[in-house]
Design an enzyme around this catalytic site. Structure first.
Site, PDB file in Angstrom:
ATOM      1  CD  GLU A  26      -0.996   0.694   3.671  1.00  0.00           C
ATOM      2  OE1 GLU A  26      -1.578   1.765   3.465  1.00  0.00           O
ATOM      3  OE2 GLU A  26      -0.962   0.141   4.784  1.00  0.00           O
ATOM      4  CE  LYS A 161       1.385   2.240  14.920  1.00  0.00           C
ATOM      5  NZ  LYS A 161       1.265   2.399  13.477  1.00  0.00           N
TER       6      LYS A 161
END
Ligand code: PSU
Ligand code: MN
Length: 313
Positions: A26, A161
């Site tokens: 990406e 995260k």
């Protein structure tokens, strides 16, 4: 594999034509996920790492309105240098970016869409978006999760995260039938740390075993993707006592100022990097390289299976 809006780099097109392994990468991680110049250096190292492990890298972005599979060095440099001023393109934004001949960095969601258009089934990144903490009030749930529900690409990441609510992220994925596989682990890794308080759905210990599940899933037309959660290498993992307060501080700062939906994740990523200094950036770079290696191995195993499944002749 051909599409009026799609430009597949000729080298990558040839590899796809030969049914050889390709790994999608990406570009929001370049523009919004890391500071310059480490973002550009990392993007190039990740491509090299994929190559060294037997697959062809395909970094994806939208450049002047074209869906690009395979970026030039200049494209990568532009995205890295322009940073958070580049448009962050998720599923919603793709038609506008294309119609206006604009340039944008693709998130996990939009990279999956373009990878699938090109016939690429494996994608390596750092961390996926998810359900944000406080989502019961903000409704902030990344479009990445909805994309995983419908688009057939396996996303290799280091978990999510803990700027996110990991428990709610897993619940959302379960509702939408997206399997979360732990590579050589039964616990969900939390990006900077090798584990969290949550379990993955399945533990698999080899790239071959993961490729077999992908093959079975898509051979049965069970649409949607898969999350492959690959823990950060031990040597680069951070202490929870270091990373947790940094994340808590970044979240408090975000709470204290008005912020547009798509700005929140880049803000939190940048603040966590700043608060922990070079330490979290070094960890971030190493975990992406580690994911690139596993993704390459999975892509090789998967192509082996699809080839042997094809009738001879
Ligand atoms: N998490 C990271 N690094 C990143 C991102 C997420 O640790 O670079 C980026 C990815 O491109 C991901 C996007 O798809 O942020 C999610 O943004 P949002 O939460 O606005 O959907
Ligand atoms: Mn969001």
């Amino acid at each position: 594999m051909t599409h009026p809006y799609l430009d597949i780099h000729p080298d990558i097109a040839a590899v796809l034509q030969a049914s050889s392994p390709v790994v999608a990468l990406e570009s929001t991680i370049i523009s919004h996920g890391m500071p310059y110049p480490q973002n550009v250096a990392t993007a190039l190292r990740v491509e090299a790492e994929v190559r060294q492990h037997g697959a062809t890298p395909a970094t994806i972005a939208i450049i002047r309105g074209r869906l690009k599979v395979g970026l030039s060095r200049e494209d990568i440099e532009y995205l890295g240098q322009t940073g958070r001023d580049v448009v962050k393109v998720s599923r919603r934004d793709i038609p506008f970016t294309v119609a206006q001949a604009a340039t944008g960095a693709t998130t996990v969601a939009s990279t999956m869409i373009i990878a699938a258009m090109a016939g690429i089934r494996v994608f390596a990144t750092g961390g996926i978006g998810g359900v944000h903490r406080g989502a019961e009030r903000s409704f902030d749930i990344s479009a990445d999760l909805q994309e995983l529900a419908i688009t057939p690409v396996a996303v290799v990441c280091a978990g999510a995260k803990s700027i996110l609510d990991l428990g709610l992220t897993l619940e959302y994925l379960e509702t939408h039938g997206v399997p979360v596989v732990g590579y050589q682990t039964a616990t969900l890794p939390a990006f900077f740390t090798r584990d969290s308080d949550f379990k993955v759905d399945y533990r698999l210990d080899s790239a071959q075993a993961i490729a077999q599940v992908m093959h079975a899933k898509w051979a049965m037309d069970l649409h949607g993707g898969m999350v492959v959660a690959n823990p950060i290498p031990e040597a680069y993992a951070m202490q929870r006592s270091v990373i947790d307060p940094a994340i808590a501080q970044a979240l408090r700062e975000a709470d204290a100022q008005p912020m547009d939906g798509k700005e929140l994740t880049p803000f939190l990523l940048a603040r966590v990097n700043e608060i922990t200094g070079g330490h979290s950036l070094a960890a971030n770079i190493e975990l992406v390289l580690n994911n690139a290696r596993l993704a390459a191995a999975i892509a090789c195993a998967y192509q082996g299976l699809t080839r042997s499944a094809q009738p001879a002749g």
